[in-house]
Scaffold this motif. Structure first.
Motif, PDB file in Angstrom:
ATOM      1  N   ARG A  28      24.322  43.296  45.294  1.00  0.00           N
ATOM      2  CA  ARG A  28      23.777  41.997  44.884  1.00  0.00           C
ATOM      3  C   ARG A  28      23.941  41.761  43.387  1.00  0.00           C
ATOM      4  NH1 ARG A  28      18.286  43.256  47.319  1.00  0.00           N
ATOM      5  NH2 ARG A  28      19.247  44.930  48.442  1.00  0.00           N
ATOM      6  N   GLY A  29      24.963  42.380  42.792  1.00  0.00           N
ATOM      7  CA  GLY A  29      25.185  42.267  41.357  1.00  0.00           C
ATOM      8  C   GLY A  29      24.295  43.246  40.606  1.00  0.00           C
ATOM      9  N   VAL A  30      24.419  43.248  39.287  1.00  0.00           N
ATOM     10  CA  VAL A  30      23.538  44.081  38.461  1.00  0.00           C
ATOM     11  C   VAL A  30      22.308  43.237  38.180  1.00  0.00           C
ATOM     12  CG1 VAL A  30      23.289  45.340  36.312  1.00  0.00           C
ATOM     13  CG2 VAL A  30      25.484  45.348  37.490  1.00  0.00           C
ATOM     14  N   HIS A  31      21.223  43.511  38.891  1.00  0.00           N
ATOM     15  CA  HIS A  31      20.052  42.632  38.799  1.00  0.00           C
ATOM     16  C   HIS A  31      18.862  43.333  38.159  1.00  0.00           C
ATOM     17  CE1 HIS A  31      18.530  44.421  42.621  1.00  0.00           C
ATOM     18  NE2 HIS A  31      19.800  44.370  42.979  1.00  0.00           N
ATOM     19  N   ASP A  32      19.144  44.133  37.132  1.00  0.00           N
ATOM     20  CA  ASP A  32      18.037  44.707  36.368  1.00  0.00           C
ATOM     21  C   ASP A  32      17.485  43.691  35.369  1.00  0.00           C
ATOM     22  OD1 ASP A  32      20.341  44.758  34.853  1.00  0.00           O
ATOM     23  OD2 ASP A  32      19.994  46.756  34.016  1.00  0.00           O
ATOM     24  N   GLU A  33      18.352  42.849  34.837  1.00  0.00           N
ATOM     25  CA  GLU A  33      17.949  41.822  33.869  1.00  0.00           C
ATOM     26  C   GLU A  33      18.006  40.411  34.453  1.00  0.00           C
ATOM     27  OE1 GLU A  33      20.366  42.060  30.326  1.00  0.00           O
ATOM     28  OE2 GLU A  33      20.697  44.195  30.677  1.00  0.00           O
ATOM     29  N   TYR A  34      18.757  40.249  35.533  1.00  0.00           N
ATOM     30  CA  TYR A  34      19.016  38.930  36.099  1.00  0.00           C
ATOM     31  C   TYR A  34      18.586  38.900  37.565  1.00  0.00           C
ATOM     32  CZ  TYR A  34      22.078  39.065  32.043  1.00  0.00           C
ATOM     33  OH  TYR A  34      22.578  39.210  30.779  1.00  0.00           O
ATOM     34  N   PRO A  35      18.351  37.714  38.120  1.00  0.00           N
ATOM     35  CA  PRO A  35      18.028  37.645  39.555  1.00  0.00           C
ATOM     36  C   PRO A  35      19.194  38.153  40.398  1.00  0.00           C
ATOM     37  CG  PRO A  35      17.501  35.567  38.461  1.00  0.00           C
ATOM     38  CD  PRO A  35      18.269  36.398  37.471  1.00  0.00           C
ATOM     39  N   GLU A  36      18.876  38.835  41.495  1.00  0.00           N
ATOM     40  CA  GLU A  36      19.932  39.320  42.374  1.00  0.00           C
ATOM     41  C   GLU A  36      20.744  38.148  42.918  1.00  0.00           C
ATOM     42  OE1 GLU A  36      17.914  39.927  46.661  1.00  0.00           O
ATOM     43  OE2 GLU A  36      17.160  41.266  45.116  1.00  0.00           O
ATOM     44  N   ASN A  37      22.011  38.400  43.157  1.00  0.00           N
ATOM     45  CA  ASN A  37      22.950  37.401  43.683  1.00  0.00           C
ATOM     46  C   ASN A  37      23.155  36.202  42.767  1.00  0.00           C
ATOM     47  OD1 ASN A  37      23.719  38.663  46.149  1.00  0.00           O
ATOM     48  ND2 ASN A  37      21.749  38.110  47.007  1.00  0.00           N
ATOM     49  N   SER A  38      22.817  36.331  41.503  1.00  0.00           N
ATOM     50  CA  SER A  38      23.036  35.223  40.568  1.00  0.00           C
ATOM     51  C   SER A  38      24.374  35.421  39.850  1.00  0.00           C
ATOM     52  CB  SER A  38      21.900  35.159  39.533  1.00  0.00           C
ATOM     53  OG  SER A  38      21.928  36.308  38.698  1.00  0.00           O
ATOM     54  N   LEU A  39      24.916  34.343  39.324  1.00  0.00           N
ATOM     55  CA  LEU A  39      26.176  34.466  38.581  1.00  0.00           C
ATOM     56  C   LEU A  39      26.058  35.429  37.408  1.00  0.00           C
ATOM     57  CD1 LEU A  39      27.566  30.815  38.692  1.00  0.00           C
ATOM     58  CD2 LEU A  39      28.409  32.833  39.895  1.00  0.00           C
ATOM     59  N   PRO A  40      24.955  35.397  36.627  1.00  0.00           N
ATOM     60  CA  PRO A  40      24.850  36.392  35.544  1.00  0.00           C
ATOM     61  C   PRO A  40      24.843  37.838  36.064  1.00  0.00           C
ATOM     62  CG  PRO A  40      23.311  34.608  35.151  1.00  0.00           C
ATOM     63  CD  PRO A  40      23.877  34.407  36.534  1.00  0.00           C
ATOM     64  N   ALA A  41      24.210  38.098  37.222  1.00  0.00           N
ATOM     65  CA  ALA A  41      24.206  39.448  37.794  1.00  0.00           C
ATOM     66  C   ALA A  41      25.617  39.865  38.212  1.00  0.00           C
ATOM     67  CB  ALA A  41      23.254  39.512  38.983  1.00  0.00           C
ATOM     68  N   PHE A  42      26.390  38.932  38.745  1.00  0.00           N
ATOM     69  CA  PHE A  42      27.775  39.227  39.117  1.00  0.00           C
ATOM     70  C   PHE A  42      28.641  39.406  37.867  1.00  0.00           C
ATOM     71  CE2 PHE A  42      27.011  36.675  43.226  1.00  0.00           C
ATOM     72  CZ  PHE A  42      26.480  37.777  43.862  1.00  0.00           C
ATOM     73  N   GLU A  43      28.437  38.567  36.857  1.00  0.00           N
ATOM     74  CA  GLU A  43      29.209  38.683  35.618  1.00  0.00           C
ATOM     75  C   GLU A  43      28.951  40.015  34.931  1.00  0.00           C
ATOM     76  OE1 GLU A  43      27.981  35.113  33.641  1.00  0.00           O
ATOM     77  OE2 GLU A  43      29.504  33.895  34.651  1.00  0.00           O
ATOM     78  N   LYS A  44      27.689  40.483  34.955  1.00  0.00           N
ATOM     79  CA  LYS A  44      27.387  41.773  34.349  1.00  0.00           C
ATOM     80  C   LYS A  44      28.091  42.891  35.106  1.00  0.00           C
ATOM     81  CE  LYS A  44      23.849  44.744  32.503  1.00  0.00           C
ATOM     82  NZ  LYS A  44      22.442  44.949  32.218  1.00  0.00           N
ATOM     83  N   ALA A  45      28.120  42.815  36.431  1.00  0.00           N
ATOM     84  CA  ALA A  45      28.826  43.817  37.230  1.00  0.00           C
ATOM     85  C   ALA A  45      30.315  43.837  36.878  1.00  0.00           C
ATOM     86  CB  ALA A  45      28.626  43.547  38.716  1.00  0.00           C
ATOM     87  N   VAL A  46      30.910  42.677  36.755  1.00  0.00           N
ATOM     88  CA  VAL A  46      32.325  42.591  36.393  1.00  0.00           C
ATOM     89  C   VAL A  46      32.543  43.189  34.999  1.00  0.00           C
ATOM     90  CG1 VAL A  46      34.203  40.998  35.830  1.00  0.00           C
ATOM     91  CG2 VAL A  46      32.825  40.627  37.885  1.00  0.00           C
ATOM     92  N   GLY A  47      31.635  42.871  34.075  1.00  0.00           N
ATOM     93  CA  GLY A  47      31.740  43.413  32.718  1.00  0.00           C
ATOM     94  C   GLY A  47      31.630  44.926  32.676  1.00  0.00           C
ATOM     95  N   LEU A  48      30.932  45.517  33.638  1.00  0.00           N
ATOM     96  CA  LEU A  48      30.791  46.970  33.733  1.00  0.00           C
ATOM     97  C   LEU A  48      31.845  47.595  34.648  1.00  0.00           C
ATOM     98  CD1 LEU A  48      26.897  47.149  34.021  1.00  0.00           C
ATOM     99  CD2 LEU A  48      28.298  47.785  32.031  1.00  0.00           C
ATOM    100  N   ASN A  49      32.808  46.775  35.081  1.00  0.00           N
ATOM    101  CA  ASN A  49      33.901  47.226  35.947  1.00  0.00           C
ATOM    102  C   ASN A  49      33.393  47.775  37.276  1.00  0.00           C
ATOM    103  OD1 ASN A  49      36.684  47.352  36.354  1.00  0.00           O
ATOM    104  ND2 ASN A  49      36.743  49.511  35.791  1.00  0.00           N
ATOM    105  N   LEU A  50      32.390  47.126  37.844  1.00  0.00           N
ATOM    106  CA  LEU A  50      31.818  47.531  39.125  1.00  0.00           C
ATOM    107  C   LEU A  50      32.281  46.591  40.228  1.00  0.00           C
ATOM    108  CD1 LEU A  50      28.126  48.085  37.987  1.00  0.00           C
ATOM    109  CD2 LEU A  50      29.842  49.849  38.406  1.00  0.00           C
ATOM    110  N   GLY A  51      32.400  47.120  41.426  1.00  0.00           N
ATOM    111  CA  GLY A  51      32.601  46.268  42.581  1.00  0.00           C
ATOM    112  C   GLY A  51      31.293  45.545  42.867  1.00  0.00           C
ATOM    113  N   ILE A  52      31.350  44.475  43.637  1.00  0.00           N
ATOM    114  CA  ILE A  52      30.151  43.702  43.955  1.00  0.00           C
ATOM    115  C   ILE A  52      30.010  43.613  45.468  1.00  0.00           C
ATOM    116  CG2 ILE A  52      28.980  41.480  43.742  1.00  0.00           C
ATOM    117  CD1 ILE A  52      30.684  41.018  41.201  1.00  0.00           C
TER     118      ILE A  52
END
Length: 76
Positions: A28-52
């Protein structure tokens, strides 16, 4: 009447997909700082080179919705 389309058996290409399960995924993205499944959570995952990993549902009005649960109770 709906048309049924048969799905052919898929083959696994080890050269192409061998690292699929070795790459960390952000559920559901990186949702430690952002709501799960939000664009910022997905963008953070991409920035950390993680699959989503995400769940896609279709709403009653036929819209695609990225949301984990079957209802809105937990998130609203």
């Amino acid at each position: 009447m709906k048309k049924v389309i048969p799905i052919k058996e898929r083959t696994y290409d080890e050269n192409k997909y061998n690292n699929l399960l070795t790459v960390p995924f952000a559920q559901r993205g990186v949702h430690d700082e952002y709501p799960e499944n939000s664009l910022p959570a997905f963008e953070k995952a991409v920035g950390l080179n993680l699959g989503i990993e995400l769940d896609v549902h279709i709403s009653k009005d036929k819209q695609l919705v990225v949301f984990h649960d079957d209802n809105l109770l937990r998130m609203t």
